[in-house]
Design a protein around this motif. Structure first.
Motif, PDB file in Angstrom:
ATOM      1  N   SER A 192      -7.174  -1.368 -32.828  1.00 13.76           N
ATOM      2  CA  SER A 192      -5.844  -0.922 -32.272  1.00 13.76           C
ATOM      3  C   SER A 192      -4.990  -2.043 -31.587  1.00 13.76           C
ATOM      4  O   SER A 192      -3.879  -2.053 -31.756  1.00 13.76           O
ATOM      5  CB  SER A 192      -6.278   0.198 -31.220  1.00 13.76           C
ATOM      6  N   ALA A 193      -5.460  -3.240 -31.192  1.00 16.67           N
ATOM      7  CA  ALA A 193      -4.825  -3.985 -30.314  1.00 16.67           C
ATOM      8  C   ALA A 193      -4.644  -5.242 -31.255  1.00 16.67           C
ATOM      9  O   ALA A 193      -4.453  -6.407 -30.905  1.00 16.67           O
ATOM     10  CB  ALA A 193      -5.419  -4.302 -29.057  1.00 16.67           C
ATOM     11  N   ALA A 194      -4.698  -4.966 -32.642  1.00 16.06           N
ATOM     12  CA  ALA A 194      -4.553  -6.137 -33.599  1.00 16.06           C
ATOM     13  C   ALA A 194      -3.476  -7.128 -33.360  1.00 16.06           C
ATOM     14  O   ALA A 194      -3.519  -8.336 -33.497  1.00 16.06           O
ATOM     15  CB  ALA A 194      -4.589  -5.510 -35.115  1.00 16.06           C
ATOM     16  N   LEU A 195      -2.140  -6.383 -33.277  1.00 19.88           N
ATOM     17  CA  LEU A 195      -0.891  -7.664 -33.097  1.00 19.88           C
ATOM     18  C   LEU A 195      -1.043  -8.277 -31.832  1.00 19.88           C
ATOM     19  O   LEU A 195      -0.971  -9.582 -31.877  1.00 19.88           O
ATOM     20  CB  LEU A 195       0.336  -6.661 -32.845  1.00 19.88           C
ATOM     21  N   PHE A 196      -1.640  -7.802 -30.963  1.00 16.24           N
ATOM     22  CA  PHE A 196      -1.696  -8.361 -29.462  1.00 16.24           C
ATOM     23  C   PHE A 196      -2.839  -9.461 -29.646  1.00 16.24           C
ATOM     24  O   PHE A 196      -2.773 -10.715 -29.410  1.00 16.24           O
ATOM     25  CB  PHE A 196      -2.000  -7.670 -28.249  1.00 16.24           C
ATOM     26  N   LEU A 197      -3.889  -9.154 -30.119  1.00 15.34           N
ATOM     27  CA  LEU A 197      -5.213 -10.085 -30.123  1.00 15.34           C
ATOM     28  C   LEU A 197      -4.780 -11.214 -31.215  1.00 15.34           C
ATOM     29  O   LEU A 197      -5.171 -12.197 -31.161  1.00 15.34           O
ATOM     30  CB  LEU A 197      -6.536  -9.055 -30.669  1.00 15.34           C
ATOM     31  N   GLY A 198      -4.095 -10.817 -32.375  1.00 20.44           N
ATOM     32  CA  GLY A 198      -3.547 -11.696 -33.162  1.00 20.44           C
ATOM     33  C   GLY A 198      -2.920 -12.793 -32.455  1.00 20.44           C
ATOM     34  O   GLY A 198      -3.084 -13.966 -32.776  1.00 20.44           O
ATOM     35  N   MET A 199      -2.046 -12.454 -31.584  1.00 20.06           N
ATOM     36  CA  MET A 199      -1.088 -13.505 -30.916  1.00 20.06           C
ATOM     37  C   MET A 199      -2.064 -14.434 -29.995  1.00 20.06           C
ATOM     38  O   MET A 199      -2.012 -15.519 -29.789  1.00 20.06           O
ATOM     39  CB  MET A 199      -0.228 -12.881 -30.050  1.00 20.06           C
TER      40      MET A 199
END
Length: 437
Positions: A192-199
């Motif tokens: 679910s936090a893919a975008l944040f974790l990617g950054m």
């Protein structure tokens, strides 16, 4: 007390579930506090101003949604509209500074508040053809992805073909490709936090290779943000008239209305809030966005919208305003970490993958366009094509509105064209031909 305030038992949820849902929603959308300052910086807006304004707008809108509507739908400055603000409103017109543009956002916010208190909003939404709505969403997505690729050097200017592939061996491009790869893997794993974790992972890689440093520390006390940076409400109105920003105001208003309404309906259906075809407390929910949009413009950020990422929190069990209250509290805490956000925002490769992926998600709207009906498909196609190629969301919307009634009338389907669409088509034609855009 929280159980009674947010009617947790009636919604068959618990405090623990709501808190976890709020954390989930926050993690999926917190990228905006990094990405928004980066995009608006291209319009000349100071980083600290946008950073705090982004948080203020998110907190105001989300708290309104929590207490007035009791919905698990978070509000924050929207992707797409920030790009329109930076590149089409300010960047494309040297005479229009960001202060003047924020005044236009303020005026559109006031109009949105008024519309949210009347039935005209429903009439306007019904008037706009659904295929144009989908085309606008997809066009903005393509424009955002284009910006993300340009910021990192994945694509560069070309004298004959406009753009071409950049230098894949440059550190910036390699970092962006690494970040994009990591993020799409996380997305594929349905984290679910893919975008944040990617950054975060991309930022760690940048730090390890000496591309990222925290010279000003990690945390700091937020400064007092400047407000009413466009002057007074009267100054905002005068500037809209003086600079002919009618289409800009309309574009801000149009996109936020459709984006917010569509997101709210989709998330509300997912959460089981809808009662038949109606959404309870719809007026309070729409006011959350319109008030946040107006307040955000006062402090210096582009228009807000309901976040589709709220669906991640709903999937985690969020059903009430306690979810959004949790999101608002976490945004307030984020305000104390501006040095970290400032350092990260200085490296486009960390955030550009998010722009590209968000763009791809928005382009998915093309699946709803009636491609087998040419008089429906072509206006939507023109919207999608012209937004990135003209670097103007307003131009894309205008061309769609102009071609739609023309094709319908000459196809013998005059009755399918709502009078409001005809009015908008005429206004857009006048704006494109005679007014600055």
């Amino acid at each position: 007390m929280l159980s009674r305030l947010f009617q947790l038992e009636e919604h068959k949820t618990s405090v623990k579930t709501e808190l976890l849902a709020g954390m989930t929603t926050f993690l999926t959308m917190v990228y905006i506090v990094v990405v928004n300052p980066i995009i608006l910086a291209d319009a000349g807006v100071p980083f600290e101003q946008v950073f705090l304004a982004t948080i203020i707008a998110a907190v105001v809108g989300t708290l309104w949604m929590a207490f007035a509507a009791n919905f698990p739908i978070a509000i924050a400055p929207g992707m797409g509209l920030n790009a329109y603000f930076a590149y089409s409103v300010v960047g494309a017109n040297e005479a229009v500074g960001y202060e003047v543009a924020f005044g236009a956002v303020f005026i559109s916010g006031i109009l949105f508040i008024i519309l949210s208190l009347t039935s005209f909003r429903e009439k306007l939404i019904e008037a706009i053809p659904s295929n144009l709505k989908h085309g606008i969403t997809a066009g903005i997505g393509l424009f955002i992805a284009f910006i993300g690729m340009r910021l990192t050097g994945l694509i560069v200017p070309h004298p004959e073909n406009l753009v071409s592939l950049g230098d894949l061996q440059s550190p910036q491009v390699m970092l962006a490709l690494f970040g994009l790869t990591v993020t799409i893997i996380l997305m594929s794993l349905k984290i679910s936090a893919a975008l944040f974790l990617g950054m975060v992972i991309t930022g760690v890689a940048a730090y390890l290779f000496g591309m990222l440093s925290f010279t000003e520390g990690v945390a700091s006390i937020p400064s007092n943000p400047e407000w009413f940076i466009f002057g007074s409400p009267l100054d905002a109105l005068v500037n809209v008239i003086q600079y002919g920003l009618y289409a800009v105001v309309f574009s801000f208003l149009l996109v936020t209305i459709f984006d917010t309404t569509g997101t709210m309906i989709g998330v509300a259906q997912q959460a089981g809030i809808m009662k038949g075809n109606k959404m309870p407390k719809a007026r309070q929910a729409l006011l959350a966005d319109s008030v946040a949009k107006t307040v955000g413009s006062v402090f210096g950020t582009s228009p807000t919208t309901a976040y589709i990422e709220s669906s991640a929190g709903v999937a985690a069990g969020g059903r009430t305003g306690l979810t959004t209250l949790t999101v608002a509290v976490l945004f307030i805490i984020t305000a104390f970490f501006s040095p970290v956000v400032g350092a990260v925002s200085g490296i486009a490769a960390i955030t550009a993958p998010t722009l590209i992926i968000v763009g791809s998600l928005m382009v998915g709207a093309v699946s709803h366009i009636k491609w087998n009906e040419f008089d429906e498909a072509f206006p939507a196609f023109l919207v999608i094509l012209s937004m990135p190629l003209t670097s103007s969301i307003a131009t894309g919307i205008a061309l769609g509105f102009i071609t739609y009634p023309i094709m319908k009338i000459f196809s013998g389907k005059r009755k399918e064209v709502h009078p409001l669409v005809l009015i908008f088509a005429i206004l857009f034609a006048i704006q494109l031909v005679f007014l600055p855009h």
